[in-house]
Design an enzyme around this catalytic site. Structure first.
Site, PDB file in Angstrom:
ATOM      1  N   GLY A 127      35.832 -25.904   3.960  1.00 16.25           N
ATOM      2  CA  GLY A 127      34.527 -25.504   3.442  1.00 16.25           C
ATOM      3  C   GLY A 127      33.691 -26.708   3.032  1.00 16.25           C
ATOM      4  O   GLY A 127      32.547 -26.848   3.446  1.00 16.25           O
TER       5      GLY A 127
ATOM      6  N   HIS B 198      31.788 -25.309  -6.869  1.00 15.41           N
ATOM      7  CA  HIS B 198      33.190 -25.735  -6.806  1.00 15.41           C
ATOM      8  C   HIS B 198      33.288 -27.254  -6.601  1.00 15.41           C
ATOM      9  O   HIS B 198      33.973 -27.948  -7.343  1.00 15.41           O
ATOM     10  CB  HIS B 198      33.889 -24.980  -5.673  1.00 15.41           C
ATOM     11  CG  HIS B 198      35.325 -25.361  -5.455  1.00 15.41           C
ATOM     12  ND1 HIS B 198      36.370 -24.618  -5.951  1.00 15.41           N
ATOM     13  CD2 HIS B 198      35.888 -26.396  -4.803  1.00 15.41           C
ATOM     14  CE1 HIS B 198      37.516 -25.183  -5.616  1.00 15.41           C
ATOM     15  NE2 HIS B 198      37.252 -26.276  -4.906  1.00 15.41           N
ATOM     16  N   GLU B 199      32.585 -27.756  -5.608  1.00 16.87           N
ATOM     17  CA  GLU B 199      32.674 -29.191  -5.315  1.00 16.87           C
ATOM     18  C   GLU B 199      32.097 -30.007  -6.464  1.00 16.87           C
ATOM     19  O   GLU B 199      32.637 -31.047  -6.835  1.00 16.87           O
ATOM     20  CB  GLU B 199      31.972 -29.535  -4.001  1.00 16.87           C
ATOM     21  CG  GLU B 199      32.437 -28.747  -2.789  1.00 16.87           C
ATOM     22  CD  GLU B 199      33.951 -28.709  -2.592  1.00 16.87           C
ATOM     23  OE1 GLU B 199      34.630 -29.666  -2.983  1.00 16.87           O
ATOM     24  OE2 GLU B 199      34.450 -27.689  -2.061  1.00 16.87           O
TER      25      GLU B 199
ATOM     26  N   HIS C  91      34.517 -30.310  -9.297  1.00 15.84           N
ATOM     27  CA  HIS C  91      35.607 -31.254  -9.040  1.00 15.84           C
ATOM     28  C   HIS C  91      35.316 -32.635  -9.631  1.00 15.84           C
ATOM     29  O   HIS C  91      36.229 -33.423  -9.829  1.00 15.84           O
ATOM     30  CB  HIS C  91      35.817 -31.434  -7.533  1.00 15.84           C
ATOM     31  CG  HIS C  91      36.844 -30.511  -6.926  1.00 15.84           C
ATOM     32  ND1 HIS C  91      38.070 -30.276  -7.495  1.00 15.84           N
ATOM     33  CD2 HIS C  91      36.827 -29.796  -5.769  1.00 15.84           C
ATOM     34  CE1 HIS C  91      38.772 -29.439  -6.723  1.00 15.84           C
ATOM     35  NE2 HIS C  91      38.037 -29.132  -5.665  1.00 15.84           N
TER      36      HIS C  91
ATOM     37  N   GLU D 132      42.804 -27.798  -7.691  1.00 14.03           N
ATOM     38  CA  GLU D 132      42.210 -26.683  -6.937  1.00 14.03           C
ATOM     39  C   GLU D 132      42.241 -25.365  -7.711  1.00 14.03           C
ATOM     40  O   GLU D 132      41.248 -24.646  -7.769  1.00 14.03           O
ATOM     41  CB  GLU D 132      42.877 -26.536  -5.570  1.00 14.03           C
ATOM     42  CG  GLU D 132      42.633 -27.733  -4.629  1.00 14.03           C
ATOM     43  CD  GLU D 132      41.166 -28.054  -4.409  1.00 14.03           C
ATOM     44  OE1 GLU D 132      40.304 -27.227  -4.734  1.00 14.03           O
ATOM     45  OE2 GLU D 132      40.870 -29.170  -3.908  1.00 14.03           O
TER      46      GLU D 132
ATOM     47  N   MET E 252      33.964 -30.889   0.705  1.00 16.69           N
ATOM     48  CA  MET E 252      34.823 -31.911   0.127  1.00 16.69           C
ATOM     49  C   MET E 252      34.109 -32.666  -0.985  1.00 16.69           C
ATOM     50  O   MET E 252      32.967 -33.096  -0.829  1.00 16.69           O
ATOM     51  CB  MET E 252      35.263 -32.868   1.247  1.00 16.69           C
ATOM     52  CG  MET E 252      36.132 -33.998   0.782  1.00 16.69           C
ATOM     53  SD  MET E 252      37.710 -33.380   0.109  1.00 16.69           S
ATOM     54  CE  MET E 252      38.054 -34.654  -1.079  1.00 16.69           C
ATOM     55  N   GLU E 253      34.833 -32.867  -2.082  1.00 14.14           N
ATOM     56  CA  GLU E 253      34.261 -33.373  -3.339  1.00 14.14           C
ATOM     57  C   GLU E 253      34.213 -34.893  -3.458  1.00 14.14           C
ATOM     58  O   GLU E 253      34.243 -35.415  -4.579  1.00 14.14           O
ATOM     59  CB  GLU E 253      35.072 -32.804  -4.502  1.00 14.14           C
ATOM     60  CG  GLU E 253      36.509 -33.355  -4.642  1.00 14.14           C
ATOM     61  CD  GLU E 253      37.600 -32.507  -3.999  1.00 14.14           C
ATOM     62  OE1 GLU E 253      37.283 -31.742  -3.072  1.00 14.14           O
ATOM     63  OE2 GLU E 253      38.770 -32.625  -4.405  1.00 14.14           O
TER      64      GLU E 253
HETATM   65  N1  PHE Z   1      39.243 -30.453  -1.635  1.00 15.60           N
HETATM   66  C1  PHE Z   1      38.441 -29.523  -0.885  1.00 15.60           C
HETATM   67  C2  PHE Z   1      38.071 -28.396  -1.838  1.00 15.60           C
HETATM   68  O1  PHE Z   1      37.191 -28.489  -2.576  1.00 15.60           O
HETATM   69  C3  PHE Z   1      39.109 -28.910   0.283  1.00 15.60           C
HETATM   70  C4  PHE Z   1      39.441 -29.818   1.400  1.00 15.60           C
HETATM   71  C5  PHE Z   1      40.739 -30.202   1.599  1.00 15.60           C
HETATM   72  C6  PHE Z   1      38.462 -30.257   2.261  1.00 15.60           C
HETATM   73  C7  PHE Z   1      41.088 -31.020   2.659  1.00 15.60           C
HETATM   74  C8  PHE Z   1      38.800 -31.054   3.310  1.00 15.60           C
HETATM   75  C9  PHE Z   1      40.102 -31.425   3.517  1.00 15.60           C
HETATM   76  O2  PHE Z   1      38.681 -27.413  -1.977  1.00 15.60           O
HETATM   77 ZN    ZN Z   2      38.550 -27.687  -4.253  1.00 15.60          ZN
END
Ligand code: PHE
Ligand code: ZN
Length: 886
Positions: free
Chosen positions: A256, A292-293, A296, A315, A258-259
């Site tokens: 979805g 969500h991001e 993080h 997570e 990435m943070e």
């Molecule tokens: N860490 C991301 C999230 O917010 C998910 C993710 C994991 C994206 C691995 C890319 C690769 O949940």
């Molecule tokens: Zn996450």
């Protein structure tokens, strides 16, 4: 990899300097890192690296000869090092050939990175583990004029044109971070700019980048971001820390979003939203994922994970945070029901499968396989239970303590629990089993009643899971209420205020009854009895209010009691759950008496007709009247014929469509709107209510005269102004009678051409056809897999066709000759050579074979065995091996 083998890294990193020289057919990466040895005994440096061309390596500017280091396909090691030294490594990589979308890759003309969990090792040799942190400086070099936008984490400090006419930009990130949070982007992108003033008065520049033709669709994401920033300050006391916050939307992305620190990279599907290209669900998802991001930045970045076994630390906690945010922005009850629905259909299924694993796993082969619904959604439930047990104030103090203690560090789930204990004094020893034990606990409840005395006998157990044949007792928070004959809360303060005088006797600790009439018990033993005395006649126990724990409950009770709860309980979850139980049992009993389902739907649909125009009320009624999904029903009745159950579901739909026709018509008329699209609560609720009613109505019409529902749906298709309605109508039209084939192909063409410029809508065009549950559609699916616009290399497109087919189209995916399984296996194997992470995800539906009848089980396993035999990646090897063991 094993949790028990964890060893701290023997070196500290002071700084990491990266230069990316981007050329047409390759990119050269130079990394210079300052190391400091932590102790004298350990004098071997190990770096991770995969698929890298090593050009040179030097220590303190002195090039090493090949006998001074050793390198294999995953590691580079050097021995006999000084206490402090500077290591410079040059590697060459080929982003344009990177179809795995991990490391540095190209999405169209755009360059971007994805480093979580272990992608950085595809960029350069590095200690690619979350507990090794360092300050990064990143320089990007490319032909001047090639990219309008060149970004990396942190703050821009230099942007210049060099003498050889190349553009050179440098970014510095002042925060320590692990390599998985590194990011860069280079491309020709448009930008949407805004700003936010933090609680302490700092001004933050906000920027969202996308391809120019999509930039207008970024405003909803921007508004969501600002709401998320304000909410995190008020709900968790968390302020943003850099001067800029950037989001970049990319079309090819495995997940979805990435943070990455200060530079989030998003799948376009989680950023873009416009009425004609995004559904209501997509609007809500954009809001949730942006939040969500962003969240993080504290739960994940400022405090990160010690190792990947702790993945749920960031997570699970962050999903809990985004879910609380969405509840606050929209409706708490509606959000809770949606979350529980996802948990019970996806996570419970995982927990009952051979791929079941604890929230904190103890071993893995490929970490990418552990971005699961257990780590995310069950992990969030575990945090939710803590917040329930501690109460709002203690929970907030405990999260403050956790952030304070571990800021800048790498923590474990144990650290999180300890912070909860330290603040509250609650003993969480048994609670820790939620982290270490897989499987969904079962609570068996037996109720007996003599005069005004109710006795509830509670017994907990947990089915075996891989490597865990028997389980220890869980500490389970259980919330209970009592609903009187006229729908009043009869327990606690609310009960007293309502004129009841009821006493509860138990050995369990329980919280003081709060004002809403709910008692919260700590069920931390195997069996117990709770008695309630002074109970007025015909009142009904309301159990597991708010879904206070992620458990399966077996509580034999009469349909009369369920009907009472479904219509009168003050708890939104219990109302919904009771309705689902009545509807579910009607589906599973062939030729069953539909009297209770009918009574239920009659009451609810009448309430819908007379309901005030209020978003929450309408949305809750819509979800209560939605028939439980076929796979959830199957999970409650493993071994049953899935197509039969699906047929039972359709039969109930059409029978109720006819029986309650007038109400459905009225609901449609009341809720269909001609005013322009808005994605606010009431408009969304009206649309879901009208779609629900049209589903019943259409099913009823079809039963009386096949093809007669065409006008109902086509009318909506033609006149609507938004994707939510259009997609609904489109998908229902395709399900109708085969004799309408010609009309259908006109609509298929029309939908295709209407928004052909939008990749996300084209994804929907594929997914509606893939999910069209009409027998005999496999040839069309096969045809779509060779369609010029189909692209296995684009994850959204691949999922739209393959994952939708395998998870939604029960009728055809589970055809008894197994041909659909064979087709899917073929596609998975093709995908494996391009993008192993994605291949392994697309494979998941096959690994859920245990719930099906024995014939289907055999054929699903045949396909899994073939994948296991022919796959190349360890991703697929792990998934197929584990799923075939059971
Ligand atoms: N860490 C991301 C999230 O917010 C998910 C993710 C994991 C994206 C691995 C890319 C690769 O949940
Ligand atoms: Zn996450």
């Amino acid at each position: 990899m094993r949790l028990e083998d964890y060893q701290p890294y023997s070196f500290e990193l002071e700084s990491t300097d990266l230069t990316f020289d981007i050329r047409a057919d390759h990119t050269d990466v130079e990394s210079t890192t300052s190391f400091r040895r932590k102790n004298d005994e350990q004098n071997e440096l190990e770096l991770d690296g995969i698929d890298l061309e090593l050009l040179s390596i030097a220590i303190d500017n002195r090039p090493l000869t090949s006998n001074e280091y050793s390198v294999d396909s995953t590691k580079l090691s050097i021995v006999d090092l000084p206490e402090r030294f500077k290591l410079t490594i040059q590697t060459r990589i080929y982003p344009q050939a990177n179809t795995a979308l991990e490391g540095l890759y190209r999405s169209g003309d755009l360059y971007c990175t994805q480093c979580e969990a272990e992608g950085f090792r595809k960029i350069t040799y590095y200690p690619d583990r979350p507990d090794v942190q360092s300050k990064f400086t990143t320089t990007l070099v490319a032909d001047s004029g090639q990219f309008g936008v060149m970004l990396a984490n942190g703050n821009l400090i230099r942007d210049e044109i060099t003498s050889d006419n190349r553009r050179r930009v440098t970014w510095v990130d002042p925060f320590n971070k692990p390599s998985y949070l590194f990011a860069l982007v280079a491309g020709n992108l448009a930008v949407l700019e805004d700003n936010f003033t933090t609680l302490s008065g700092r001004n933050i520049a906000l920027r969202i980048y996308s391809e120019p033709h999509n930039i207008d669709a970024c405003t909803h994401a921007m508004e969501s971001l600002k709401r998320a920033m304000a909410w995190d300050e008020s709900a968790f006391g968390r302020e943003y820390d850099l001067d800029t916050f950037m989001i970049v939307a990319v079309e090819d992305f495995n997940m979805g979003a990435m943070e990455n620190k200060g530079l989030n990279i998003f799948n376009t599907s989680c950023v873009l939203a416009s009425p004609s290209t995004a559904t209501d669900a997509a609007y809500l998802r954009v809001e949730g994922v942006v939040a969500h991001e962003y969240f993080h930045n504290w739960s994940g970045n400022r405090v990160t994970c010690r190792d990947w076994f702790q993945l749920s630390l960031k997570e699970g906690f962050t999903v809990f945070r985004d879910s609380e945010f969405s509840a606050a922005m929209n409706s708490r009850n509606v959000k809770r029901i949606q979350d529980v629905d996802v948990l019970r259909t996806a996570q419970f299924a995982e927990d009952a499968s051979p791929l079941a694993h604890p929230v904190r796993p103890t071993s893995y082969i490929e970490i990418s396989n552990f971005y699961t619904t257990t780590i995310y959604e069950k992990g969030a439930e575990v945090v939710r239970m803590l917040s329930t047990m501690l109460g709002q104030d203690n929970f907030r103090s405990a999260t403050d303590l956790y952030f304070d203690r571990h800021d800048g560090g790498a923590a474990t789930t144990e650290d999180f629990v300890v912070a909860m204990e330290d603040v509250s004094g609650v003993n969480l020893d048994r609670f820790r089993n939620w982290y270490s034990q897989a499987g969904t606990p079962v609570i068996e409840v037996e109720e007996s009643r003599i005069n005004d005395l109710i006795t509830l006998h509670l017994k907990q157990s947990c089915p075996p899971s891989p490597n865990q044949p028997s389980k220890s007792t869980f500490h389970i928070p259980i919330s209970i209420g009592l609903i009187s004959i006229d729908g009043q809360d009869a327990l606690g303060q609310a009960g007293a205020a309502n004129g009841f005088d009821i006493h509860v006797h138990t050995d369990l600790n329980f919280e003081n009854p709060n004002a809403d009439g709910t008692l919260a018990f700590h069920f931390d033993c195997e069996e117990t009895t709770i008695t309630i005395s002074g109970v007025p006649p015909k009142s009904v126990v309301s159990f597991l209010r708010g879904f206070s724990a992620p458990v399966n409950v077996t509580f034999p009770r009469s349909n009369t009691d369920l009907l009472h709860l479904a219509t009168l309980d003050t708890d939104g979850f219990v109302r919904w759950d009771a309705a689902q139980k009545i509807l579910g049992s009607t589906i599973t009993t062939p030729a069953s008496d539909t009297q209770f389902a009918k009574a239920l739907l009659q009451k609810l649909s009448r309430s819908a007709v007379s309901a005030a125009d209020d978003g929450e009320t309408k949305a809750l009624l819509a979800s209560a009247m939605t028939l439980p999904s076929t796979l959830y029903v199957l999970d409650q009745n493993p071994g049953r014929d899935v197509i039969e159950l699906d047929g039972g579901r359709d039969r109930l739909l059409s029978e109720m469509g006819i029986a309650l026709e007038d109400s459905w018509e009225e609901i449609v008329n009341q809720n269909i709107s001609d005013s322009p699209y808005h994605a606010d609560g009431i408009s969304i609720a009206r649309r879901s209510l009208s779609h629900l009613a049209m589903d019943y109505l259409g099913a009823g019409l079809e039963k009386r005269g096949p093809g007669t529902a065409w006008d109902l749906y086509y009318d909506l298709y033609r006149r609507c102004d938004n994707l939510t309605d259009r997609l609904f109508a489109f998908s229902r039209l395709l399900r109708l009678e085969a004799s309408l084939a010609e009309k259908k192909s006109v609509v298929i063409q029309d939908f295709h051409d209407r928004f052909n410029a939008s990749a996300l809508v084209t994804d929907k065009w594929f997914s509606v056809q893939a999910g069209c549950k009409v027998s005999g559609t496999l040839p069309r699916i096969v045809e779509l897999a060779t369609h010029p616009e189909f692209d296995l290399q684009n994850p959204n497109r691949a999922r739209a066709l393959l994952s939708t087919f395998a998870t939604v189209n029960h009728r055809e995916f589970h055809r008894s000759d197994g041909k659909s399984y064979t087709f899917l296996a073929d596609q998975i194997l093709k995908l494996d050579s391009l993008n192993p992470q994605l291949a392994s995800r697309v494979c998941i539906p096959l690994t859920r074979w245990q719930r099906f009848d024995s014939g289907r089980q055999e054929r699903m396993k045949d396909s899994l065995e073939r994948i296991q035999r022919d796959c190349q990646s360890k991703d697929l090897r792990e998934v197929t091996q584990k799923s075939l063991v059971a």
